[in-house]
Motif scaffolding. Structure first.
Motif, PDB file in Angstrom:
ATOM      1  N   UNK A 130      -1.823  -9.130  -0.050  1.00 26.09           N
ATOM      2  CA  UNK A 130      -2.088  -7.862  -0.726  1.00 26.09           C
ATOM      3  C   UNK A 130      -1.226  -6.753  -0.122  1.00 26.09           C
ATOM      4  N   UNK A 131      -1.130  -6.713   1.210  1.00 25.36           N
ATOM      5  CA  UNK A 131      -0.288  -5.713   1.871  1.00 25.36           C
ATOM      6  C   UNK A 131       1.181  -5.893   1.488  1.00 25.36           C
ATOM      7  N   UNK A 132       1.638  -7.139   1.472  1.00 29.12           N
ATOM      8  CA  UNK A 132       3.028  -7.415   1.115  1.00 29.12           C
ATOM      9  C   UNK A 132       3.331  -7.004  -0.327  1.00 29.12           C
ATOM     10  N   UNK A 133       2.402  -7.304  -1.232  1.00 26.15           N
ATOM     11  CA  UNK A 133       2.618  -6.947  -2.634  1.00 26.15           C
ATOM     12  C   UNK A 133       2.584  -5.437  -2.845  1.00 26.15           C
ATOM     13  N   UNK A 134       1.717  -4.735  -2.124  1.00 26.25           N
ATOM     14  CA  UNK A 134       1.693  -3.277  -2.221  1.00 26.25           C
ATOM     15  C   UNK A 134       2.992  -2.670  -1.706  1.00 26.25           C
ATOM     16  N   UNK A 135       3.503  -3.202  -0.611  1.00 23.72           N
ATOM     17  CA  UNK A 135       4.770  -2.713  -0.064  1.00 23.72           C
ATOM     18  C   UNK A 135       5.915  -2.996  -1.038  1.00 23.72           C
ATOM     19  N   UNK A 136       5.901  -4.149  -1.674  1.00 31.48           N
ATOM     20  CA  UNK A 136       6.934  -4.497  -2.646  1.00 31.48           C
ATOM     21  C   UNK A 136       6.853  -3.573  -3.862  1.00 31.48           C
ATOM     22  N   UNK A 137       5.634  -3.307  -4.326  1.00 31.12           N
ATOM     23  CA  UNK A 137       5.440  -2.395  -5.456  1.00 31.12           C
ATOM     24  C   UNK A 137       5.970  -1.005  -5.114  1.00 31.12           C
ATOM     25  N   UNK A 138       5.628  -0.518  -3.928  1.00 31.00           N
ATOM     26  CA  UNK A 138       6.103   0.802  -3.483  1.00 31.00           C
ATOM     27  C   UNK A 138       7.624   0.830  -3.434  1.00 31.00           C
ATOM     28  N   UNK A 139       8.221  -0.242  -2.970  1.00 34.98           N
ATOM     29  CA  UNK A 139       9.684  -0.326  -2.911  1.00 34.98           C
ATOM     30  C   UNK A 139      10.286  -0.255  -4.309  1.00 34.98           C
ATOM     31  N   UNK A 140       9.699  -0.954  -5.247  1.00 29.21           N
ATOM     32  CA  UNK A 140      10.225  -0.959  -6.615  1.00 29.21           C
ATOM     33  C   UNK A 140      10.054   0.382  -7.316  1.00 29.21           C
ATOM     34  N   UNK A 141       8.981   1.085  -6.985  1.00 31.94           N
ATOM     35  CA  UNK A 141       8.695   2.357  -7.638  1.00 31.94           C
ATOM     36  C   UNK A 141       9.418   3.533  -6.995  1.00 31.94           C
ATOM     37  N   UNK A 142      10.033   3.321  -5.851  1.00 30.25           N
ATOM     38  CA  UNK A 142      10.743   4.378  -5.161  1.00 30.25           C
ATOM     39  C   UNK A 142      11.950   4.818  -5.995  1.00 30.25           C
TER      40      UNK A 142
END
Length: 117
Positions: free
Chosen positions: A97-109
């Motif tokens: 869950x932490x990894x996916x949230x970090x990936x989502x944040x990276x994509x939305x940046x």
């Protein structure tokens, strides 16, 4: 490898077989004699005995003998047998869950604009 990791591996190995998973489902209803389990799972007694031995060695089930007949083996799910597995799954789920949230944040940046010099 830690002792806990080895026990989790044993549980996964035991549950990898569909007959053993079905046996665990049958035992959710309460303790049963080996013969009853074999009938419910649809296996011959010798095959069921091998599966029950694997489940017992993995720590998922325990064996007892009723006072009236020591030849009869009664099997039951062992309380807390999956606690380490559940803890490992919760920890793994939390990590993903932490990894996916970090990936989502990276994509939305917002993409950074490079200065033209």
């Amino acid at each position: 490898m830690s002792a806990a990791a080895e026990r989790i591996d044993d549980v996964f190995a035991a549950l990898a077989d569909p007959h053993r998973r079905r046996t665990v489902e049958v035992l959710r209803g309460g303790p049963r004699a080996a013969g009853e389990i074999a009938k419910a799972v649809g296996l011959a007694p010798p095959a069921m005995s091998r599966h029950l031995r694997t489940l017992r060695r993995s720590g998922l089930v325990e064996e007892s003998h009723p006072d009236f007949d020591a030849r009869v083996r009664v099997y039951a799910l062992r309380a807390g047998a999956m606690d380490e597995l559940k803890a490992w799954l919760e920890e793994t789920e939390r990590m993903w869950a932490e990894q996916l949230l970090a990936f989502k944040a990276h994509l939305e940046r917002e993409p950074e604009v490079e200065d033209e010099a």
